[in-house]
Design a protein around this motif. Structure first.
Motif, mmCIF file in Angstrom:
data_model
loop_
_atom_site.group_PDB
_atom_site.id
_atom_site.type_symbol
_atom_site.label_atom_id
_atom_site.label_comp_id
_atom_site.label_asym_id
_atom_site.label_seq_id
_atom_site.Cartn_x
_atom_site.Cartn_y
_atom_site.Cartn_z
ATOM 1 N N GLN A 50 0.839 -1.209 0.000
ATOM 2 C CA GLN A 50 0.000 0.000 0.000
ATOM 3 C C GLN A 50 0.872 1.255 0.000
ATOM 4 O OE1 GLN A 50 -3.256 -0.400 2.667
ATOM 5 N NE2 GLN A 50 -4.252 1.453 1.963
ATOM 6 N N GLU A 122 -7.728 1.136 -4.055
ATOM 7 C CA GLU A 122 -8.378 1.279 -2.743
ATOM 8 C C GLU A 122 -9.559 2.200 -2.958
ATOM 9 O OE1 GLU A 122 -6.534 3.565 0.271
ATOM 10 O OE2 GLU A 122 -7.228 2.262 1.882
ATOM 11 N N HIS A 136 -11.329 9.767 1.499
ATOM 12 C CA HIS A 136 -11.720 9.523 0.104
ATOM 13 C C HIS A 136 -12.884 10.445 -0.287
ATOM 14 C CE1 HIS A 136 -9.752 5.376 -0.562
ATOM 15 N NE2 HIS A 136 -9.292 5.867 0.579
ATOM 16 N N HIS A 190 -12.242 0.401 4.666
ATOM 17 C CA HIS A 190 -13.092 1.603 4.589
ATOM 18 C C HIS A 190 -14.550 1.148 4.616
ATOM 19 C CE1 HIS A 190 -9.998 4.722 3.838
ATOM 20 N NE2 HIS A 190 -9.306 3.686 3.406
ATOM 21 N N HIS A 211 -5.584 -2.066 6.382
ATOM 22 C CA HIS A 211 -5.275 -1.242 7.571
ATOM 23 C C HIS A 211 -6.373 -1.300 8.638
ATOM 24 C CE1 HIS A 211 -7.711 1.885 5.721
ATOM 25 N NE2 HIS A 211 -6.786 2.287 4.881
ATOM 26 N N ASP A 268 1.174 2.569 3.808
ATOM 27 C CA ASP A 268 0.103 3.478 3.383
ATOM 28 C C ASP A 268 0.684 4.884 3.185
ATOM 29 O OD1 ASP A 268 -2.437 4.119 2.580
ATOM 30 O OD2 ASP A 268 -3.280 4.276 4.582
HETATM 31 ZN ZN LIG Z 1 -7.178 3.670 3.392
#
Ligand SMILES: [Zn+2]
Length: 386
Positions: A50, A122, A136, A190, A211, A268
Protein backbone atom coordinates in the motif's frame (compact mmCIF):
# COMPACT_ATOMS: atom_id res chain seq x y z
CA UNK A 1 22.35 -1.76 -13.11
CA UNK A 2 25.23 -3.89 -11.95
CA UNK A 3 24.62 -7.65 -11.80
CA UNK A 4 25.61 -9.11 -8.44
CA UNK A 5 27.17 -12.58 -8.23
CA UNK A 6 27.19 -12.98 -4.44
CA UNK A 7 26.86 -11.13 -1.13
CA UNK A 8 28.09 -11.89 2.36
CA UNK A 9 26.63 -10.83 5.66
CA UNK A 10 24.82 -11.94 8.80
CA UNK A 11 21.58 -13.91 8.27
CA UNK A 12 18.74 -11.81 9.75
CA UNK A 13 17.20 -14.87 11.45
CA UNK A 14 20.03 -17.20 12.45
CA UNK A 15 22.51 -14.34 13.00
CA UNK A 16 25.18 -16.53 11.43
CA UNK A 17 27.56 -15.40 8.68
CA UNK A 18 26.41 -16.46 5.22
CA UNK A 19 27.19 -16.07 1.54
CA UNK A 20 24.32 -15.85 -0.93
CA UNK A 21 25.03 -16.56 -4.56
CA UNK A 22 22.81 -15.37 -7.38
CA UNK A 23 22.07 -16.71 -10.81
CA UNK A 24 20.41 -13.91 -12.79
CA UNK A 25 17.23 -12.96 -10.91
CA UNK A 26 17.20 -15.95 -8.57
CA UNK A 27 19.19 -17.12 -5.57
CA UNK A 28 21.32 -20.11 -6.53
CA UNK A 29 22.59 -21.00 -3.07
CA UNK A 30 23.26 -20.09 0.54
CA UNK A 31 26.43 -21.16 2.28
CA UNK A 32 27.24 -20.76 5.96
CA UNK A 33 30.66 -19.24 6.60
CA UNK A 34 33.03 -19.57 9.54
CA UNK A 35 33.62 -15.87 9.76
CA UNK A 36 33.34 -12.71 7.73
CA UNK A 37 34.66 -9.21 8.06
CA UNK A 38 31.29 -7.56 7.35
CA UNK A 39 28.81 -6.70 10.12
CA UNK A 40 26.01 -6.08 7.62
CA UNK A 41 22.77 -7.99 8.11
CA UNK A 42 21.17 -9.69 5.10
CA UNK A 43 17.38 -9.84 4.86
CA UNK A 44 14.77 -10.32 2.15
CA UNK A 45 13.77 -7.12 0.30
CA UNK A 46 10.82 -5.26 1.82
CA UNK A 47 7.36 -5.61 0.28
CA UNK A 48 4.79 -2.81 0.64
CA UNK A 49 1.28 -3.54 -0.60
CA UNK A 50 0.00 0.00 0.00
CA UNK A 51 1.96 2.96 -1.33
CA UNK A 52 0.01 6.09 -2.31
CA UNK A 53 3.20 7.99 -2.91
CA UNK A 54 6.64 8.77 -1.56
CA UNK A 55 9.02 11.67 -1.32
CA UNK A 56 7.00 14.30 -3.15
CA UNK A 57 5.28 11.96 -5.63
CA UNK A 58 1.59 11.09 -5.24
CA UNK A 59 0.19 8.42 -7.60
CA UNK A 60 -3.23 10.03 -7.15
CA UNK A 61 -2.37 13.50 -8.40
CA UNK A 62 -3.61 14.39 -11.89
CA UNK A 63 -0.22 15.68 -13.03
CA UNK A 64 1.55 12.38 -12.23
CA UNK A 65 4.20 11.68 -14.86
CA UNK A 66 5.93 8.47 -15.93
CA UNK A 67 9.16 9.90 -14.53
CA UNK A 68 7.44 10.45 -11.17
CA UNK A 69 6.61 6.73 -11.02
CA UNK A 70 10.24 5.85 -11.78
CA UNK A 71 11.57 8.38 -9.23
CA UNK A 72 9.21 7.08 -6.54
CA UNK A 73 10.29 3.48 -7.21
CA UNK A 74 13.96 4.48 -6.91
CA UNK A 75 13.28 6.25 -3.59
CA UNK A 76 11.55 3.13 -2.31
CA UNK A 77 14.61 1.06 -3.33
CA UNK A 78 16.71 3.42 -1.21
CA UNK A 79 14.44 2.51 1.68
CA UNK A 80 14.85 -1.23 1.20
CA UNK A 81 11.62 -1.86 -0.72
CA UNK A 82 12.04 -4.28 -3.63
CA UNK A 83 8.37 -4.98 -4.34
CA UNK A 84 5.33 -2.71 -3.93
CA UNK A 85 1.82 -1.95 -5.11
CA UNK A 86 1.19 1.65 -6.15
CA UNK A 87 -2.15 2.43 -4.55
CA UNK A 88 -4.89 4.52 -6.14
CA UNK A 89 -7.71 5.78 -3.97
CA UNK A 90 -11.31 6.71 -4.83
CA UNK A 91 -11.50 8.95 -7.90
CA UNK A 92 -13.35 9.21 -11.21
CA UNK A 93 -12.87 6.40 -13.74
CA UNK A 94 -11.03 8.83 -16.01
CA UNK A 95 -8.60 9.86 -13.25
CA UNK A 96 -7.94 6.23 -12.27
CA UNK A 97 -7.45 5.25 -15.89
CA UNK A 98 -4.98 8.12 -16.46
CA UNK A 99 -2.93 7.17 -13.37
CA UNK A 100 -2.91 3.50 -14.37
CA UNK A 101 -1.60 4.40 -17.84
CA UNK A 102 1.36 6.28 -16.29
CA UNK A 103 2.20 3.36 -14.02
CA UNK A 104 1.99 0.84 -16.86
CA UNK A 105 4.14 3.07 -19.05
CA UNK A 106 6.82 3.20 -16.31
CA UNK A 107 6.75 -0.62 -16.28
CA UNK A 108 8.36 -0.68 -19.73
CA UNK A 109 11.60 -0.70 -17.73
CA UNK A 110 12.02 -4.34 -16.63
CA UNK A 111 13.36 -3.47 -13.15
CA UNK A 112 10.49 -1.06 -12.50
CA UNK A 113 8.08 -3.71 -13.78
CA UNK A 114 9.62 -6.32 -11.47
CA UNK A 115 9.34 -3.92 -8.51
CA UNK A 116 5.71 -3.01 -9.20
CA UNK A 117 4.04 -6.36 -8.52
CA UNK A 118 0.65 -4.89 -9.30
CA UNK A 119 -1.71 -2.00 -8.67
CA UNK A 120 -3.83 -1.72 -5.55
CA UNK A 121 -7.20 -0.01 -6.11
CA UNK A 122 -8.38 1.28 -2.74
CA UNK A 123 -11.88 2.38 -3.63
CA UNK A 124 -14.06 3.65 -5.15
CA UNK A 125 -16.30 0.84 -3.79
CA UNK A 126 -16.11 1.87 -0.14
CA UNK A 127 -18.50 3.05 2.55
CA UNK A 128 -20.11 6.46 2.16
CA UNK A 129 -20.14 6.95 5.95
CA UNK A 130 -17.91 9.67 7.38
CA UNK A 131 -15.24 7.85 9.40
CA UNK A 132 -14.97 4.64 7.40
CA UNK A 133 -14.68 6.71 4.22
CA UNK A 134 -11.61 8.48 5.61
CA UNK A 135 -10.30 11.14 3.25
CA UNK A 136 -11.72 9.52 0.10
CA UNK A 137 -13.90 12.00 -1.88
CA UNK A 138 -17.62 11.19 -1.42
CA UNK A 139 -18.61 12.25 -4.94
CA UNK A 140 -16.73 9.33 -6.51
CA UNK A 141 -17.70 6.61 -4.00
CA UNK A 142 -19.90 3.98 -5.65
CA UNK A 143 -21.13 0.44 -5.14
CA UNK A 144 -18.95 -2.42 -6.44
CA UNK A 145 -19.22 -2.61 -10.23
CA UNK A 146 -17.61 -5.39 -12.25
CA UNK A 147 -17.78 -3.53 -15.60
CA UNK A 148 -15.92 -0.58 -14.05
CA UNK A 149 -13.19 -2.96 -12.83
CA UNK A 150 -12.99 -4.80 -16.17
CA UNK A 151 -12.50 -1.55 -18.08
CA UNK A 152 -9.70 -0.44 -15.74
CA UNK A 153 -8.11 -3.89 -15.76
CA UNK A 154 -7.90 -3.65 -19.55
CA UNK A 155 -6.08 -0.31 -19.26
CA UNK A 156 -3.84 -1.89 -16.60
CA UNK A 157 -3.04 -4.85 -18.89
CA UNK A 158 -4.03 -7.18 -16.06
CA UNK A 159 -1.87 -5.48 -13.47
CA UNK A 160 -4.64 -4.65 -10.96
CA UNK A 161 -3.88 -7.30 -8.32
CA UNK A 162 -5.67 -6.03 -5.21
CA UNK A 163 -8.91 -4.13 -4.62
CA UNK A 164 -10.00 -2.79 -1.24
CA UNK A 165 -13.77 -2.53 -1.03
CA UNK A 166 -16.59 -2.52 1.47
CA UNK A 167 -18.98 -5.49 1.37
CA UNK A 168 -21.89 -3.42 2.67
CA UNK A 169 -23.41 -3.24 -0.85
CA UNK A 170 -25.75 -5.73 -2.54
CA UNK A 171 -23.42 -6.16 -5.51
CA UNK A 172 -20.34 -6.84 -3.37
CA UNK A 173 -20.31 -10.63 -3.21
CA UNK A 174 -20.89 -11.09 -6.90
CA UNK A 175 -18.03 -8.68 -7.69
CA UNK A 176 -15.75 -10.36 -5.13
CA UNK A 177 -16.32 -13.76 -6.76
CA UNK A 178 -15.64 -12.38 -10.25
CA UNK A 179 -12.46 -10.63 -9.11
CA UNK A 180 -11.11 -13.70 -7.34
CA UNK A 181 -11.84 -15.80 -10.46
CA UNK A 182 -9.81 -13.26 -12.45
CA UNK A 183 -6.84 -13.41 -10.02
CA UNK A 184 -7.62 -10.06 -8.34
CA UNK A 185 -7.34 -10.35 -4.57
CA UNK A 186 -9.97 -8.62 -2.47
CA UNK A 187 -9.44 -6.74 0.75
CA UNK A 188 -12.12 -5.40 3.04
CA UNK A 189 -11.55 -1.83 4.14
CA UNK A 190 -13.09 1.60 4.59
CA UNK A 191 -16.15 -0.33 5.64
CA UNK A 192 -19.19 -0.05 7.87
CA UNK A 193 -20.32 -3.59 7.02
CA UNK A 194 -22.28 -5.74 9.45
CA UNK A 195 -21.17 -9.14 10.75
CA UNK A 196 -23.17 -11.17 8.23
CA UNK A 197 -21.96 -9.04 5.30
CA UNK A 198 -18.34 -9.49 6.38
CA UNK A 199 -18.80 -13.23 6.77
CA UNK A 200 -20.39 -13.58 3.33
CA UNK A 201 -17.59 -11.48 1.80
CA UNK A 202 -14.97 -13.80 3.26
CA UNK A 203 -16.93 -16.81 1.98
CA UNK A 204 -17.02 -15.18 -1.47
CA UNK A 205 -13.23 -14.93 -1.40
CA UNK A 206 -12.24 -11.66 0.33
CA UNK A 207 -8.89 -12.42 1.95
CA UNK A 208 -7.55 -9.33 3.73
CA UNK A 209 -8.55 -6.50 6.06
CA UNK A 210 -6.89 -3.32 4.79
CA UNK A 211 -5.27 -1.24 7.57
CA UNK A 212 -7.57 -2.75 10.17
CA UNK A 213 -8.50 -0.34 12.96
CA UNK A 214 -8.13 2.75 10.77
CA UNK A 215 -10.72 4.36 8.50
CA UNK A 216 -13.35 3.55 11.12
CA UNK A 217 -16.01 5.46 13.06
CA UNK A 218 -14.58 7.43 16.00
CA UNK A 219 -17.00 5.54 18.27
CA UNK A 220 -18.23 2.00 17.78
CA UNK A 221 -20.58 -0.27 19.74
CA UNK A 222 -18.41 -2.29 22.13
CA UNK A 223 -19.70 -5.40 20.35
CA UNK A 224 -20.54 -6.46 17.85
CA UNK A 225 -18.48 -4.24 15.59
CA UNK A 226 -16.61 -4.64 12.31
CA UNK A 227 -13.16 -4.78 13.93
CA UNK A 228 -13.99 -7.78 16.16
CA UNK A 229 -15.90 -9.39 13.29
CA UNK A 230 -12.98 -9.17 10.88
CA UNK A 231 -10.49 -10.38 13.48
CA UNK A 232 -12.69 -13.42 14.09
CA UNK A 233 -12.77 -14.44 10.41
CA UNK A 234 -9.85 -16.86 10.13
CA UNK A 235 -9.55 -16.56 6.35
CA UNK A 236 -8.79 -12.84 6.50
CA UNK A 237 -5.23 -11.55 6.66
CA UNK A 238 -4.69 -8.19 8.34
CA UNK A 239 -2.57 -5.26 7.27
CA UNK A 240 -1.51 -2.66 9.83
CA UNK A 241 0.05 0.79 9.61
CA UNK A 242 2.59 0.50 12.42
CA UNK A 243 3.98 4.03 12.23
CA UNK A 244 3.34 4.64 15.93
CA UNK A 245 0.49 7.07 15.21
CA UNK A 246 -2.25 5.11 13.45
CA UNK A 247 -2.71 2.32 16.01
CA UNK A 248 -1.95 2.07 19.73
CA UNK A 249 0.64 -0.56 20.64
CA UNK A 250 -1.97 -2.62 22.53
CA UNK A 251 -4.16 -2.86 19.43
CA UNK A 252 -1.25 -3.99 17.25
CA UNK A 253 -0.27 -6.56 19.87
CA UNK A 254 -3.78 -7.99 19.82
CA UNK A 255 -3.99 -8.05 16.00
CA UNK A 256 -0.65 -9.87 15.84
CA UNK A 257 -1.71 -12.34 18.52
CA UNK A 258 -4.99 -13.17 16.80
CA UNK A 259 -3.34 -13.43 13.36
CA UNK A 260 0.20 -14.65 14.09
CA UNK A 261 0.71 -15.98 10.55
CA UNK A 262 -1.60 -13.60 8.74
CA UNK A 263 -0.67 -10.08 9.81
CA UNK A 264 1.71 -7.86 7.90
CA UNK A 265 2.76 -4.23 7.69
CA UNK A 266 1.91 -1.61 5.10
CA UNK A 267 3.18 1.94 5.09
CA UNK A 268 0.10 3.48 3.38
CA UNK A 269 2.62 6.24 2.69
CA UNK A 270 1.63 9.49 1.06
CA UNK A 271 3.87 11.87 -0.90
CA UNK A 272 4.97 13.36 2.43
CA UNK A 273 6.93 10.26 3.45
CA UNK A 274 10.63 10.99 3.20
CA UNK A 275 10.16 14.79 3.19
CA UNK A 276 11.56 17.09 5.90
CA UNK A 277 9.31 18.37 8.72
CA UNK A 278 7.19 21.35 7.71
CA UNK A 279 3.83 22.62 6.49
CA UNK A 280 2.58 21.36 3.14
CA UNK A 281 -0.48 21.46 0.90
CA UNK A 282 -2.16 18.07 0.55
CA UNK A 283 -4.38 17.25 -2.44
CA UNK A 284 -6.97 15.73 -0.11
CA UNK A 285 -6.40 17.24 3.31
CA UNK A 286 -5.78 20.96 2.71
CA UNK A 287 -2.90 22.31 4.77
CA UNK A 288 -1.05 19.58 6.67
CA UNK A 289 1.76 19.53 9.18
CA UNK A 290 4.56 17.02 9.22
CA UNK A 291 6.55 16.80 12.46
CA UNK A 292 10.15 15.65 12.78
CA UNK A 293 8.84 12.42 14.35
CA UNK A 294 6.88 11.68 11.15
CA UNK A 295 3.37 12.50 12.35
CA UNK A 296 1.22 13.99 9.58
CA UNK A 297 -1.84 15.94 10.75
CA UNK A 298 -4.33 18.57 9.63
CA UNK A 299 -3.06 22.04 10.45
CA UNK A 300 -6.51 23.22 11.57
CA UNK A 301 -7.07 20.19 13.79
CA UNK A 302 -3.76 18.58 14.76
CA UNK A 303 -5.65 15.74 16.52
CA UNK A 304 -6.69 14.45 13.08
CA UNK A 305 -4.12 12.45 11.12
CA UNK A 306 -3.81 13.38 7.44
CA UNK A 307 -2.45 10.02 6.29
CA UNK A 308 0.86 8.30 6.79
CA UNK A 309 4.29 9.83 6.24
CA UNK A 310 6.19 6.70 7.23
CA UNK A 311 8.21 4.38 5.04
CA UNK A 312 7.72 0.63 5.46
CA UNK A 313 11.20 0.54 6.97
CA UNK A 314 10.22 3.01 9.69
CA UNK A 315 7.03 1.01 10.35
CA UNK A 316 9.08 -2.12 11.00
CA UNK A 317 11.54 -0.13 13.10
CA UNK A 318 8.61 1.08 15.20
CA UNK A 319 7.51 -2.52 15.93
CA UNK A 320 10.99 -3.30 17.24
CA UNK A 321 11.22 -0.03 19.18
CA UNK A 322 7.85 -0.76 20.84
CA UNK A 323 8.98 -4.27 21.76
CA UNK A 324 6.16 -5.75 19.72
CA UNK A 325 8.49 -7.84 17.56
CA UNK A 326 12.09 -8.93 17.25
CA UNK A 327 14.12 -7.71 14.28
CA UNK A 328 13.54 -10.92 12.34
CA UNK A 329 9.81 -11.02 13.13
CA UNK A 330 9.40 -7.37 12.09
CA UNK A 331 11.30 -7.99 8.85
CA UNK A 332 9.13 -11.02 8.06
CA UNK A 333 6.02 -8.88 8.59
CA UNK A 334 7.37 -6.39 6.04
CA UNK A 335 8.69 -8.87 3.46
CA UNK A 336 7.91 -12.57 3.53
CA UNK A 337 4.36 -12.27 4.84
CA UNK A 338 3.03 -9.66 2.40
CA UNK A 339 4.71 -11.65 -0.38
CA UNK A 340 3.04 -14.80 0.87
CA UNK A 341 -0.31 -12.95 0.90
CA UNK A 342 0.25 -11.93 -2.74
CA UNK A 343 1.04 -15.58 -3.50
CA UNK A 344 -2.42 -16.43 -2.09
CA UNK A 345 -1.06 -17.84 1.13
CA UNK A 346 1.68 -19.97 -0.40
CA UNK A 347 4.75 -20.24 1.81
CA UNK A 348 7.54 -18.03 0.52
CA UNK A 349 11.00 -19.53 0.85
CA UNK A 350 13.82 -17.27 1.94
CA UNK A 351 17.41 -17.52 0.72
CA UNK A 352 16.82 -20.90 -0.89
CA UNK A 353 17.81 -22.04 -4.33
CA UNK A 354 15.22 -20.69 -6.71
CA UNK A 355 13.91 -17.97 -4.41
CA UNK A 356 13.99 -14.40 -5.63
CA UNK A 357 17.28 -12.53 -5.54
CA UNK A 358 15.58 -9.59 -3.78
CA UNK A 359 17.74 -8.72 -0.80
CA UNK A 360 18.66 -5.84 1.50
CA UNK A 361 21.92 -5.44 3.40
CA UNK A 362 21.85 -3.11 6.35
CA UNK A 363 23.57 -2.04 9.48
CA UNK A 364 21.57 -2.15 12.70
CA UNK A 365 21.68 0.85 15.03
CA UNK A 366 19.42 0.00 18.02
CA UNK A 367 16.00 -0.30 16.39
CA UNK A 368 17.09 1.47 13.18
CA UNK A 369 17.99 -0.18 9.87
CA UNK A 370 20.62 1.76 7.94
CA UNK A 371 20.27 0.44 4.39
CA UNK A 372 23.63 -0.29 2.79
CA UNK A 373 22.55 -2.08 -0.39
CA UNK A 374 19.31 -3.07 -2.07
CA UNK A 375 19.33 -5.84 -4.66
CA UNK A 376 16.40 -6.57 -6.98
CA UNK A 377 16.36 -9.55 -9.33
CA UNK A 378 20.09 -9.96 -8.70
CA UNK A 379 20.91 -6.35 -9.63
CA UNK A 380 22.28 -3.64 -7.41
CA UNK A 381 19.52 -1.01 -7.38
CA UNK A 382 20.78 1.02 -4.43
CA UNK A 383 24.05 1.40 -2.58
CA UNK A 384 24.79 3.91 0.17
CA UNK A 385 28.43 3.75 -0.89
CA UNK A 386 27.93 5.17 -4.38
ZN1 LIG B 1 -7.18 3.67 3.39
Amino acid sequence: MEKIKCVEGIHYQSQRPIRLTFDHDLISGMEELEEISSSLIIAPGLVDLQVNGFQGVDFNEPDLSVNDVVFCTEKLWENGVTTFLPTLITASEQALSDAIKKIIHACEDPLIAASIAGIHLEGPFISKDAGPRGAHPLEFVQEPNWEFISRLQKVAKGKIKLITLSPEYESANDVIKKCVAEQIQIAIGHTAAKADQLKRAAEAGASLSTHLGNAAHLSLPRHPNYIWDQLALDDLWTSMISDGFHLPDAVMKVFMSVKPDKSFLVSDSTKFAGLPAGTYQSPIGGTVQLTSTGRLSMQENPDLLAGSAASLKSCLEYLIHANLATLSQAIDMASVKPLSYLAKGEKVSVFQEGSRADVVLFERKTSKMMINKTIKSGRLIYSSEI
